[in-house]
Design a protein around this motif. Structure first.
Motif, mmCIF file in Angstrom:
data_model
loop_
_atom_site.group_PDB
_atom_site.id
_atom_site.type_symbol
_atom_site.label_atom_id
_atom_site.label_comp_id
_atom_site.label_asym_id
_atom_site.label_seq_id
_atom_site.Cartn_x
_atom_site.Cartn_y
_atom_site.Cartn_z
ATOM 1 N N ASP A 166 23.340 28.443 69.980
ATOM 2 C CA ASP A 166 23.433 29.815 69.533
ATOM 3 C C ASP A 166 23.012 30.643 70.895
ATOM 4 N N PHE A 268 34.916 37.764 67.370
ATOM 5 C CA PHE A 268 34.392 38.380 66.370
ATOM 6 C C PHE A 268 32.932 38.441 66.198
ATOM 7 N N GLU A 269 32.191 39.554 66.297
ATOM 8 C CA GLU A 269 30.872 39.638 66.253
ATOM 9 C C GLU A 269 30.112 38.908 65.360
ATOM 10 N N LYS A 270 30.672 38.787 63.974
ATOM 11 C CA LYS A 270 30.095 38.093 62.893
ATOM 12 C C LYS A 270 29.789 36.615 63.224
ATOM 13 N N GLN A 271 30.810 36.292 64.007
ATOM 14 C CA GLN A 271 30.877 34.717 64.336
ATOM 15 C C GLN A 271 30.009 34.337 65.525
ATOM 16 N N THR A 290 23.337 41.557 69.388
ATOM 17 C CA THR A 290 24.974 41.116 69.718
ATOM 18 C C THR A 290 24.701 41.646 71.295
ATOM 19 N N LYS A 321 30.686 26.460 67.153
ATOM 20 C CA LYS A 321 31.002 27.653 66.359
ATOM 21 C C LYS A 321 32.222 28.132 66.933
ATOM 22 N N THR A 337 33.791 44.258 65.788
ATOM 23 C CA THR A 337 32.645 44.468 65.167
ATOM 24 C C THR A 337 32.440 44.097 63.882
ATOM 25 N N ARG A 338 31.368 43.827 63.045
ATOM 26 C CA ARG A 338 31.379 43.488 61.681
ATOM 27 C C ARG A 338 31.931 44.462 60.748
ATOM 28 N N ASP A 339 31.849 45.793 61.413
ATOM 29 C CA ASP A 339 32.521 46.858 60.502
ATOM 30 C C ASP A 339 34.163 46.890 60.829
ATOM 31 N N ASP A 340 34.591 46.046 61.766
ATOM 32 C CA ASP A 340 36.123 45.769 62.034
ATOM 33 C C ASP A 340 36.498 47.020 63.061
#
Length: 353
Positions: A166, A268-271, A290, A321, A337-340
């Protein structure tokens, strides 16, 4: 004991007297003008790092044993980042008079713990005096078959981008240590202004607030090279196309790979893998987690690319990951980002100069 009582060679003898070589390639270690190494069928890998007191470490909050451990691990990590096997290490130190023989024994205890973990031989080095504090220069030597070496310049379009572990925790650990240091010195200054001798005496037993944040401290103070990930990749028959260790931040290292491979990237932020304690600490300090993961540095995790055909193998691999993929150079370096939303990645990691 003052180091001057032993002298340079006496100190070296004391610190290295019971070091026994563990690698066949170590023909002769400490005790002569040069170490003698033999690599008949492999390429030799060499990496060097210099660590300066006040720039790379602060002895206010890292003890010498942990410093020795970390100093070795950051070099060992570079060998793993080339898909190699670390074998030997040399250690050079510049010491001021405030350091004792016992201090250096603590440093070497940590150094040897790190080396023993990865079967690395300490084969030499140098010591000298310093007027400004402690300076550490370590060189690590490793080996790899020519066909196994992984450079930064091998990433190809459609390759998958992967990271181990991480990110951001080491940086958050540093922020935590700096915060508690500031709290301590603020209390000392306040007590001095008031002439409060009792408060100053009590501050001699000052306890920083680290409760619930032990993982962050471990990540900052006890760096681990990810040789276990290299072993898992070999067992899974995966050869990365490009690889680096993350010392200056994910964004900085990814840009290095893209620049040298003449490619673009899309992550991708969420990854991006982030530990819970890292997220909590970032919120506590009103920092974007982030941004910390992208730019914090000192994680010493592995960033690597693999062919898209290895997707299932990577998905099945523990503590690895998949965070994105390599694209054409003309498409740039994009963070989704998480909101694309899409943003251009910038290398904002730590700058040494």
């Amino acid at each position: 004991m003052e180091i001057a009582k032993l002298g340079e060679f006496g100190l070296i003898d004391r610190l290295t007297k019971d070091i026994k070589p563990q690698n066949d390639s170590t023909k002769y270690g400490v005790g002569d003008d040069c170490a003698v190494l033999h690599y008949p069928d492999s390429e030799v890998l060499v990496t060097t790092d210099m660590l300066m007191e006040g720039v790379h470490f602060d002895l206010t909050y890292i003890d010498l044993e942990h410093l020795g451990y970390k100093s070795a691990m950051v070099n060992i990590s570079d060998i793993f980042a080339m898909n190699g096997t670390p074998r030997q290490l040399t250690v050079s130190l510049a010491l001021s008079k405030r350091f004792s023989v016992e201090d250096m024994e603590q440093f070497y205890n940590g150094l040897r713990l790190a080396c023993d973990k990865w079967n690395v031989d300490i084969v030499g080095g140098d010591t000298t005096s310093s007027y400004t504090g402690l300076a550490i220069s370590i060189t690590c030597i490793g080996e790899a078959r020519k066909e196994d070496i992984v450079y930064r310049n091998g990433a190809k379009e459609t390759d998958l981008i992967c990271v181990s572990g991480d990110l951001g925790a080491a940086y958050m650990g540093l922020q935590l240590l700096e915060r508690e240091k500031a709290v301590y010195y603020a209390q000392v200054d306040e007590a001095k202004k008031k002439g409060d001798k009792k408060a100053l005496e009590e501050l001699a037993h000052f306890q920083p607030d680290f409760a619930g944040k032990e993982y962050l401290l471990q990540r900052q103070l006890k760096t681990e090279a990810r040789g276990d990930i290299i072993q898992r990749l070999r067992e899974a028959n995966i050869r990365p196309t490009a690889m680096m260790d993350i010392s200056d931040g994910l964004s900085s290292e990814l840009m290095h790979i893209c620049k040298q491979s003449h490619v673009g990237c899309r992550i991708f932020e969420k990854q991006i893998p982030i530990d819970y304690q890292t997220a909590v600490m970032a919120e506590e300090l009103n920092m974007n987690v982030t941004t910390c993961a992208l730019n914090g540095g000192e994680d010493y995790e592995l960033l690597f690319t693999v062919p898209i055909g290895d997707h299932e193998k990577i998905e099945a691999m523990e503590d690895v990951k998949l965070i994105g993929h390599i694209t054409k150079e003309s498409l740039g370096h994009i963070l989704v980002t998480r909101d694309d939303q899409e943003f251009e990645l910038k290398a904002q990691g730590w700058q040494p100069l």
